[in-house]
Enzyme design. Structure first.
Site, PDB file in Angstrom:
ATOM      1  N   CYS A   7       0.720  -1.195   0.057  1.00 17.65           N
ATOM      2  CA  CYS A   7       0.107  -0.007  -0.013  1.00 17.65           C
ATOM      3  C   CYS A   7       0.760   1.161  -0.140  1.00 17.65           C
ATOM      4  O   CYS A   7       2.043   1.026  -0.319  1.00 17.65           O
ATOM      5  CB  CYS A   7      -1.042   0.017   1.258  1.00 17.65           C
ATOM      6  SG  CYS A   7      -0.299  -0.041   2.689  1.00 17.65           S
ATOM      7  N   ARG A  13      -3.401  -0.577   5.310  1.00 15.19           N
ATOM      8  CA  ARG A  13      -3.818  -1.741   4.788  1.00 15.19           C
ATOM      9  C   ARG A  13      -3.070  -3.074   4.520  1.00 15.19           C
ATOM     10  O   ARG A  13      -3.269  -4.102   4.680  1.00 15.19           O
ATOM     11  CB  ARG A  13      -4.192  -1.323   3.298  1.00 15.19           C
ATOM     12  CG  ARG A  13      -5.606  -0.269   3.379  1.00 15.19           C
ATOM     13  CD  ARG A  13      -5.607   0.518   1.955  1.00 15.19           C
ATOM     14  NE  ARG A  13      -4.482   1.373   1.817  1.00 15.19           N
ATOM     15  CZ  ARG A  13      -4.341   2.182   0.651  1.00 15.19           C
ATOM     16  NH1 ARG A  13      -5.211   2.092  -0.281  1.00 15.19           N
ATOM     17  NH2 ARG A  13      -3.253   2.970   0.678  1.00 15.19           N
ATOM     18  N   ASP A 122      -8.187   3.725   1.350  1.00 17.76           N
ATOM     19  CA  ASP A 122      -7.042   4.468   2.195  1.00 17.76           C
ATOM     20  C   ASP A 122      -7.686   4.847   3.284  1.00 17.76           C
ATOM     21  O   ASP A 122      -8.551   5.677   3.553  1.00 17.76           O
ATOM     22  CB  ASP A 122      -6.273   5.626   1.668  1.00 17.76           C
ATOM     23  CG  ASP A 122      -5.293   5.988   2.667  1.00 17.76           C
ATOM     24  OD1 ASP A 122      -5.261   5.559   3.603  1.00 17.76           O
ATOM     25  OD2 ASP A 122      -4.395   6.571   1.908  1.00 17.76           O
TER      26      ASP A 122
HETATM   27  P1  4NP Z   1      -1.564   2.680   4.105  1.00 21.73           P
HETATM   28  O1  4NP Z   1      -2.345   3.990   4.655  1.00 21.73           O
HETATM   29  O2  4NP Z   1      -1.275   2.964   2.522  1.00 21.73           O
HETATM   30  O3  4NP Z   1      -2.977   1.847   4.112  1.00 21.73           O
HETATM   31  O4  4NP Z   1      -0.565   1.985   4.971  1.00 21.73           O
HETATM   32  C1  4NP Z   1      -1.744   5.402   4.755  1.00 21.73           C
HETATM   33  C2  4NP Z   1      -0.796   5.565   5.818  1.00 21.73           C
HETATM   34  C3  4NP Z   1      -0.059   6.781   5.772  1.00 21.73           C
HETATM   35  C4  4NP Z   1      -0.343   7.756   5.030  1.00 21.73           C
HETATM   36  C5  4NP Z   1      -1.116   7.471   3.671  1.00 21.73           C
HETATM   37  C6  4NP Z   1      -1.754   6.288   3.798  1.00 21.73           C
HETATM   38  N1  4NP Z   1       0.340   8.923   4.923  1.00 21.73           N
HETATM   39  O5  4NP Z   1       0.227   9.943   4.302  1.00 21.73           O
HETATM   40  O6  4NP Z   1       1.224   9.195   5.883  1.00 21.73           O
END
Ligand code: 4NP
Length: 153
Positions: A7, A13, A122
């Site tokens: 991800c 995720r 997300d």
């Molecule tokens: P992930 O979620 O891609 O599902 O781990 C996110 C975690 C952090 C961020 C964005 C999405 N961020 O912008 O820091």
């Protein structure tokens, strides 16, 4: 077989998808030797455990997530047979790192029966409900993936 789930941040995720794939695989001992790992397209959270909200959702369902965030690297395209992403943005970010190995990259949902083409939203900028929804979706998808393997092998 080696599977890498990917991800953006590798704290919401994909660590959950890793935990769920392992859970469903381990419930079927035949596939317990499969290697499953996760990573992010970014290094925003390098070295961190999963987001506390995802840890809390996982704990409610008896799953302990111990993975620490790491960024996707070019060597991963050789080490893993499949690189499974959560959404279209992940897909284009991953493919742009190694276009020649694009055939290994696909949406995780495309390997399930009923969720083909579905994005895993997300949850990072939302509330706890979003994390619970992602859990439910990934749990169904990962269960179907393992059932599918069951039929095939
Ligand atoms: P992930 O979620 O891609 O599902 O781990 C996110 C975690 C952090 C961020 C964005 C999405 N961020 O912008 O820091």
């Amino acid at each position: 077989m080696n599977i890498l789930v990917i991800c953006l941040g590798n704290i919401c995720r994909s660590p959950m998808a890793e935990g769920l794939l392992l859970k469903h695989l381990h419930e079927n001992l035949k596939f317990s030797d499969w290697k499953v790992d996760s990573c992010g397209t970014s290094n925003y959270h390098q070295g961190e455990l999963a987001d506390p909200r995802m840890l809390s959702t996982a704990k409610k369902h008896g799953i302990k997530l111990t993975h620490r965030s790491r960024q996707l690297k070019v060597e991963d395209f050789d080490e893993f047979d499949y690189l499974w992403v959560m959404d279209e943005q992940n897909y284009s970010d991953v493919v742009s790192i190694c276009p020649s190995k694009k055939d290994k990259v696909d949406l995780i949902s495309n390997f399930s029966k009923s969720y083909k083409g579905q994005m895993i939203p997300d949850p990072y900028f939302g509330d706890q409900n979003g994390f619970d929804e992602v859990y439910k979706l990934l749990d169904h998808i990962c269960a179907e993936i393992v059932q599918g393997l069951n039929l095939k092998y």
